[in-house]
Design an enzyme around this catalytic site. Structure first.
Site, PDB file in Angstrom:
ATOM      1  N   GLU A 397       0.835  -1.205   0.000  1.00 46.50           N
ATOM      2  CA  GLU A 397       0.000   0.000   0.000  1.00 46.50           C
ATOM      3  C   GLU A 397       0.866   1.251   0.000  1.00 46.50           C
ATOM      4  OE1 GLU A 397      -3.178  -2.379   2.715  1.00 46.50           O
ATOM      5  OE2 GLU A 397      -2.472  -0.454   3.440  1.00 46.50           O
ATOM      6  N   LEU A 398       1.901   1.158   0.786  1.00 49.61           N
ATOM      7  CA  LEU A 398       2.816   2.289   0.856  1.00 49.61           C
ATOM      8  C   LEU A 398       3.428   2.566  -0.511  1.00 49.61           C
ATOM      9  CD1 LEU A 398       4.476   4.343   2.445  1.00 49.61           C
ATOM     10  CD2 LEU A 398       6.103   2.534   2.925  1.00 49.61           C
TER      11      LEU A 398
END
Ligand SMILES: *[C@@H]1O[C@H](CO)[C@@H](O)[C@H](O)[C@H]1NC(C)=O
Ligand SMILES: *[C@@H]1O[C@H](CO)[C@@H](O)[C@H](O)[C@H]1NC(C)=O
Ligand SMILES: *[C@@H]1O[C@H](CO)[C@@H](O)[C@H](O)[C@H]1NC(C)=O
Ligand SMILES: *[C@@H]1O[C@H](CO)[C@@H](O)[C@H](O)[C@H]1NC(C)=O
Length: 486
Positions: A397-398
């Site tokens: 996600e990062l």
């Protein structure tokens, strides 16, 4: 260069079709080694036959009659004296005589340039306005019948080579230079060449234009609240004109509006174009439906265009919340913060809409693609950071968010340091590009009240919202869920 000294070949260069090859000017230049001629034209029609004579006066004032036998380089016929070729010692005064009719010339033979295809003293200067017709037509009014090949050079580099090379185009600045036509001709079995050179200078268009801003009169620009936009105003204008934005209101300017510098360029056709950016950061309601006016100011009168920001059906979520999903007791607090505290404050109290994977996405499915598209549908990416964060699969996600944020510039990242992170080096290097004020420190109880510094800072980084805190909710603090420790 003095016009009286121009050789005939140069004068006729751009006047193709003229049959006027007589030389009446008293001072004449010629280049050493080139064929050359003097021609007399009777002022009135000649009726009775009469003999013609040519004389040369040398420095010692000695007048010598010229005959074809005087020199192998000289040819006499009718009214013409030809040199094959002319040499330095041919300089001097020449006189043509026919009955009582006489005409004199002073000939100056110039040394041939050894390092160039033309002789600098023997160029014709010509000025052409940029955008206007530039024409170089290599044809020779006198020798044309003898010429078997012609080459056209620009700055002594051959650009064309055939019987009648020519250049015809709209002048650009890069066309400036020396254009040399070189005519090759045979005479008595020998090859000669004659050159004509133009020194062409391209100057600015002297006409002024009526300036005009590009694009429609009114521009509706679709934006999303909380994002940034750059309004680009471009205009055709004159060198002295300028472009500016009007965006001040009665109560002063919004601090998120930034006018850039004017950038002015001149196209290769010599036209001026200017552009100026108005950058609006973190768009809020005040920026919408307001007329941002771009004006070009000029002697010829102004032109104004209007830009109005309107919202489009925007993203689904205000923020995607990324946090460590581990279920171990050590991470319980992070999880509770992400799935309980954040929604309670941001959604229930301040009216934002969050995307929390665990809560909003049905289990199963292509997780990676889904996360990517959910991040795309969000205006912010909130990362709840802890030392163990990076060790987990949330890393995807990062990185997906970082890609959007840093490469596509679509999303802004907000980092929340949930537990003190002593060592940030495990973060991808690209995160170092984020401004430090986007890292918020969660200070447990101290941060909990709605009016804490933490929430204020977070709201500042969240997309602007018109919605006021919900009334009826009077609790002073959002409470952490039971079973999780603050
Ligand atoms: C033109 O003629 C001159 C003099 O004869 C000679 O030096 C020169 O090389 C010739 N130029 C070309 C391109 O043939
Ligand atoms: C050619 O024209 C330029 C610009 O007008 C001038 O500066 C230069 O001296 C000229 N060159 C010659 C050889 O006449
Ligand atoms: C603004 O538009 C002009 C004209 O289309 C363009 O040349 C210029 O690069 C643009 N500026 C920016 C910052 O995009
Ligand atoms: C822009 O132009 C419109 C129409 O002339 C005007 O009503 C508006 O006040 C102008 N906006 C600004 C910021 O000057």
């Amino acid at each position: 260069m003095h016009l009286g000294q121009l050789p005939l070949t140069l004068l006729v260069l751009m006047l193709r079709g003229t049959s006027e090859t007589c030389i009446s000017r008293p001072h004449i230049n010629a280049v050493e080694g080139e064929p050359f001629f003097l021609k007399y034209c009777p002022l009135s029609p000649v009726h009775e036959p009469s003999t013609t004579k040519w004389f040369k006066t040398s420095e010692s004032d000695e007048k010598v009659e010229l005959r074809s036998s005087s020199s192998p380089r000289i040819t006499l016929h009718d009214y013409v004296l030809e040199f094959w070729p002319v040499e330095l010692d041919d300089s001097g005064s020449y006189v043509f005589q026919r009955g009582n009719d006489t005409h004199g010339w002073k000939l100056n033979v110039i040394t041939r340039s050894k390092h160039s295809c033309f002789t600098e003293k023997q160029v014709t200067s010509k000025t052409v306005e940029v955008g206007k017709a530039l024409q170089v037509d290599c044809s020779h009014s006198y020798y044309q019948d003898l010429v078997h090949r012609t080459a056209l050079y620009k700055n002594c580099e051959k650009i064309e080579n055939n019987k009648n090379p020519s250049l015809k185009k709209n002048a650009e600045f890069k066309d400036q230079g020396y254009y040399t036509c070189m005519f090759f001709l045979h005479h008595n079995g020998k090859l000669f060449n004659v050159t004509s050179t133009y020194n062409i200078t391209i100057v600015e268009d002297r006409s002024t234009i009526i300036p005009a801003i590009l694009g429609p009169k009114i521009n509706h620009v679709e934006v999303e609240l909380g994002t940034d936009v750059q309004l680009n105003c471009s205009a055709w204008l004159n060198e002295k004109d300028y472009v500016y934005w009007s965006f001040h209101r009665k109560d002063g300017q919004d601090p998120n509006e930034h006018e850039g510098e004017e950038i002015k360029i001149r196209t290769s056709e010599g036209k001026w174009q200017a552009s100026r950016i108005l950058r609006i950061e973190n768009i809020n309601e005040k920026n919408l439906n307001f007329s941002y006016n771009c004006t070009v100011s000029s002697d010829k009168g102004p032109d104004t265009k209007h830009f109005i920001l309107v919202t489009k059906d925007g993203k689904t979520y205000d923020a995607f919340v990324s946090y460590l999903k581990g279920c171990g007791p050590a991470h319980g607090a992070e999880r509770a913060f992400a799935v309980e505290v954040l929604p309670r404050v941001l959604e229930e109290h301040f009216g934002y809409k969050l995307c929390i994977f665990e809560r909003d996405v049905a289990p199963g499915g292509a997780v990676v693609d889904e996360i990517h598209s959910l991040i795309e549908q969000s205006r912010r990416l909130i990362i709840v950071l802890s030392t163990s964060y990076m060790l987990n699969e949330v890393r995807y996600e990062l990185e997906s968010g970082l890609h959007e944020a840093l490469v596509e510039r679509k999303i802004k990242i907000i980092l929340i340091e949930f537990t003190p992170v002593s060592d940030f080096t495990f973060l991808p290097q690209s995160l170092q590009l984020l401004k430090s004020h986007r890292v918020l420190k969660w200070k447990a109880d101290k941060s909990l009240p709605y009016n804490s510094r933490f929430w204020k800072s977070l709201l500042y980084l969240m997309p602007a919202k018109p919605v006021q805190p919900r009334s009826g909710e009077c609790e002073a603090e959002p409470v952490l869920a039971h079973g999780s420790s603050p």
